[in-house]
Scaffold this motif. Structure first.
Motif, PDB file in Angstrom:
ATOM      1  N   GLU A 415       0.840  -1.206   0.000  1.00  0.00           N
ATOM      2  CA  GLU A 415       0.000   0.000   0.000  1.00  0.00           C
ATOM      3  C   GLU A 415       0.876   1.257   0.000  1.00  0.00           C
ATOM      4  O   GLU A 415       0.556   2.243  -0.657  1.00  0.00           O
ATOM      5  N   ALA A 416       1.994   1.204   0.731  1.00  0.00           N
ATOM      6  CA  ALA A 416       2.887   2.364   0.774  1.00  0.00           C
ATOM      7  C   ALA A 416       3.435   2.665  -0.614  1.00  0.00           C
ATOM      8  O   ALA A 416       3.589   3.830  -0.998  1.00  0.00           O
ATOM      9  N   ALA A 417       3.708   1.609  -1.385  1.00  0.00           N
ATOM     10  CA  ALA A 417       4.250   1.806  -2.735  1.00  0.00           C
ATOM     11  C   ALA A 417       3.241   2.481  -3.651  1.00  0.00           C
ATOM     12  O   ALA A 417       3.611   3.108  -4.641  1.00  0.00           O
ATOM     13  N   LYS A 418       1.948   2.359  -3.310  1.00  0.00           N
ATOM     14  CA  LYS A 418       0.905   2.961  -4.155  1.00  0.00           C
ATOM     15  C   LYS A 418       0.689   4.440  -3.846  1.00  0.00           C
ATOM     16  O   LYS A 418       0.059   5.150  -4.617  1.00  0.00           O
ATOM     17  N   VAL A 419       1.205   4.888  -2.697  1.00  0.00           N
ATOM     18  CA  VAL A 419       0.973   6.276  -2.283  1.00  0.00           C
ATOM     19  C   VAL A 419       1.742   7.232  -3.194  1.00  0.00           C
ATOM     20  O   VAL A 419       2.939   7.062  -3.433  1.00  0.00           O
ATOM     21  N   THR A 420       1.057   8.227  -3.717  1.00  0.00           N
ATOM     22  CA  THR A 420       1.710   9.166  -4.627  1.00  0.00           C
ATOM     23  C   THR A 420       2.279  10.354  -3.856  1.00  0.00           C
ATOM     24  O   THR A 420       1.624  10.909  -2.973  1.00  0.00           O
ATOM     25  N   LEU A 421       3.505  10.714  -4.186  1.00  0.00           N
ATOM     26  CA  LEU A 421       4.142  11.890  -3.585  1.00  0.00           C
ATOM     27  C   LEU A 421       3.767  13.103  -4.438  1.00  0.00           C
ATOM     28  O   LEU A 421       4.590  13.667  -5.156  1.00  0.00           O
ATOM     29  N   ASP A 422       2.477  13.511  -4.362  1.00  0.00           N
ATOM     30  CA  ASP A 422       1.948  14.470  -5.322  1.00  0.00           C
ATOM     31  C   ASP A 422       2.607  15.845  -5.253  1.00  0.00           C
ATOM     32  O   ASP A 422       2.585  16.586  -6.228  1.00  0.00           O
TER      33      ASP A 422
END
Length: 620
Positions: A415-422
């Motif tokens: 799930e952390a890998a899916k988080v976008t650093l927008d």
């Protein structure tokens, strides 16, 4: 020669069979070429140092950064608005946009840039990404026919013409041919993709959707409903203290989730957002504290400690409108299920030691169908309770080490890998545009492979990835090994004389039947060879033969050389004939036969059309 041809045929059979991974088949073929001493070790390993392979590695990283920063999602949202709810409009729009980019950027680069965008686009539109990814690869190759720099075979025939004293082609000499290819591709792929690709990957998607997403957890536990942000004013007495010293939980009954701090850099390019757990963080002016609890108590703490309650529609990062929400850049949430024999049973949440031992907050408890969200510090933990915990992703991952006490539900690191650093999206966009410019304009003295390597490195150094390991994980090594291991095959065919014997006998045997039949022979010989070796290698092998064949019967070589470059570029029946085909193979979960079912009919149709239209555009 016969050994080389046998290895080639056996490789093709195993590729089509699909029971053995394509990269393993390619490596076996490479080892056989070494064992039979057809290639030297240096020649056999040359593919791994080839600029195309290095460029592919860099483009995987660039594409991963575009996805990781949310840039892909932003671009896809704009395309989605243009397409509306129509799948047909979305399909056509993706192909046209890809072809337009492919006219100026290498087809490999185009696919690497568009792939994360299209995947994000498909998810947003509730459409199967597999239906779009193969057409995406094909459209990039079609777009490459629009300009001189669109694809390497175009440069190969330009070089052949100039070496033989003919007038060079202009930048847009290829455009009429490219337009015909793109229009034909759209018309043919609309029904073929719907018939053969619509069901690809759906079973896998169903499996991956069983875990709750972060947003689903936020909604289920109603975190956003009681979430408030308070900002530290420059004269606040909390400056220099941490949350433990302030004892906010005990005095005000509030649950402090995190402290958000914006870097002080004046450069937007280097702007960074830091998420910190509140326990050991010394508060500074302008820090934003995320708290959960009753609004009256929020108002009380704001008045007593000189804090400012941020409007629920304003983000601390940019001032743009945004509903109150949790972001998960460095800090995440996850559910853990207590085991029946856990030592935590009948202990209160504050005595369970999550904060002391694991540096985690407990935000809520799910007990059967009941959700306990307020004043949980004194709540006794029951067998079968599900706790919602919050902390850094690494601390959450550490919980999995103690399986006797609890089970971590879902896959937190996934799930952390899916988080976008927008907040890094402007950085990624700037790097991407500079990379494209360096690849487009000749006056910039940077080779395309150098531009891609610089771009990939900048994506890592500027923080577009959570860490270096995340960048490495974006590289699809199966595709890299496949291309690198197959590139020396063309060298083996040339070295043993096999390619010259095959192509020369096919082409010269048709010369007596007239230029159109000879043109067809050149085209389909090139098309056939490109199914087994790279399109650039095929163009290099066949361009001189096509030139001599045209001169031999006394006609213009231009249509024949165009037949070579179009046939080499419009090869869709094989996943390893062009890098774009290989790039989308794992993402679309395609098999070798999928390319045959969809790509072969398209390849034949474009070939037939080209045989009749090339003499009209470039007369004999």
């Amino acid at each position: 020669m016969y050994i080389t041809l046998t290895i080639l045929v056996l490789s093709a059979i195993f590729f089509m069979n699909g029971k053995i991974r394509s990269d393993v088949v390619a490596l076996c073929a490479l080892v056989l070429l070494l064992v039979f001493q057809i290639l030297t070790p240096e020649e056999a390993l040359s593919g791994f140092s080839n600029s195309i392979v290095i460029m592919m590695v860099g483009l995987f990283v660039v594409g991963g950064a575009i996805f990781q920063t949310g840039l892909a999602k932003m671009i896809s949202a704009k395309i989605l608005r243009m397409a509306g709810k129509s799948e047909l409009k979305l399909f056509i729009l993706v192909m046209l946009v890809t072809a337009a980019i492919g006219a100026f950027v290498s087809n490999t680069g185009t696919v690497a840039l568009m792939l994360p965008i299209v995947v994000s686009l498909a998810l947003s539109a509730n459409m199967n990404a597999s239906r779009l990814l193969m057409p995406l690869a094909f459209a990039s190759s079609m777009g490459g026919m629009m300009t001189l720099i669109g694809t390497p075979p175009n440069l190969v025939i330009q070089n052949t013409l100039t070496e033989n004293g003919y007038a060079p082609l202009s930048f847009f000499s290829f455009t009429p041919v490219g337009i015909i290819c793109v229009l034909t591709g759209i018309i043919v792929l609309i029904p073929l993709s719907k018939i053969f690709l619509s069901q690809k990957g759906q079973n896998n998607n169903n499996k991956t959707n069983r875990n709750k997403s972060l947003n689903e957890l936020v909604k289920e536990y109603q975190l956003a409903d009681n979430l408030f942000r308070i900002k530290v004013n420059p004269k606040s007495p909390v400056i220099g203290k941490n949350v433990v010293e302030l004892d906010i939980r005990k005095k005000y009954g509030l649950n402090v989730l995190e402290v958000r701090r914006i870097s002080q850099s004046q450069s937007r390019f280097l702007k960074s957002v830091n998420q910190k757990l509140a326990t050991d963080t010394t508060l500074q002016s302008e820090d934003v504290i995320y708290v959960m609890g009753d609004f009256d108590r929020i108002h009380q703490i704001a008045q007593e400690l000189d804090l400012y309650i941020i409007d629920s529609h304003t983000t601390e990062e940019s001032g743009k409108n945004k509903e109150n929400s949790l972001d998960f850049y460095d800090i995440g949430i996850a559910e853990i299920l207590l085991m029946p024999n856990s030592r935590l049973i009948n202990q209160s949440v504050k005595d369970a030691g999550f904060r002391d031992k694991y540096n985690l907050n407990v935000l809520g408890i799910r007990r059967k169908k009941e959700y306990i969200l307020h004043d949980i510090k004194d709540e006794k933990i029951h067998s079968g309770d599900v706790l919602l915990v919050q902390g850094t992703w690494n601390d959450i991952a550490r919980l999995s080490e103690d399986q006797s006490e609890w089970v971590v539900l879902g896959q937190p690191l996934t799930e952390a890998a899916k988080v976008t650093l927008d907040y890094k999206a402007p950085v990624a966009a700037t790097i991407m545009v500079l990379m494209i410019a360096a690849m487009m304009f000749d006056f910039i003295p940077i080779a395309p492979v150098t531009a891609v390597m610089i771009a990939g490195l900048l994506m890592v150094l500027t923080g577009c990835f959570r860490n270096v390991e995340s960048a490495y994980k974006t590289i699809n090594w199966e595709s890299i090994v496949l291309i690198a291991a197959m590139l020396p095959m063309s060298l083996a065919l040339e070295k043993t004389g096999a390619s010259k014997v095959i192509s020369h006998s096919l082409v010269t045997g048709l010369g007596q039947y007239g230029p159109v039949i000879l043109l067809a022979g050149v085209y389909f010989t090139t098309s056939l060879m490109t199914m087994f070796i790279s399109n650039t290698a095929t163009a290099v092998l066949l361009a001189p033969i096509a030139m001599q064949s045209a001169i031999g019967i006394g006609v213009s070589p231009y249509p024949f050389l165009f037949a070579v470059t179009v046939a080499a570029s419009m090869c869709f029946a094989s996943p390893f004939s062009t890098p774009p085909n290989a790039l989308v193979m794992p993402a679309g979960q395609y098999t070798f036969m999928d390319y045959v079912k969809v790509g072969l009919p398209l390849q034949i149709i474009i070939g037939v059309i080209m045989i009749f239209t090339l003499p009209l555009i470039f007369p004999f």
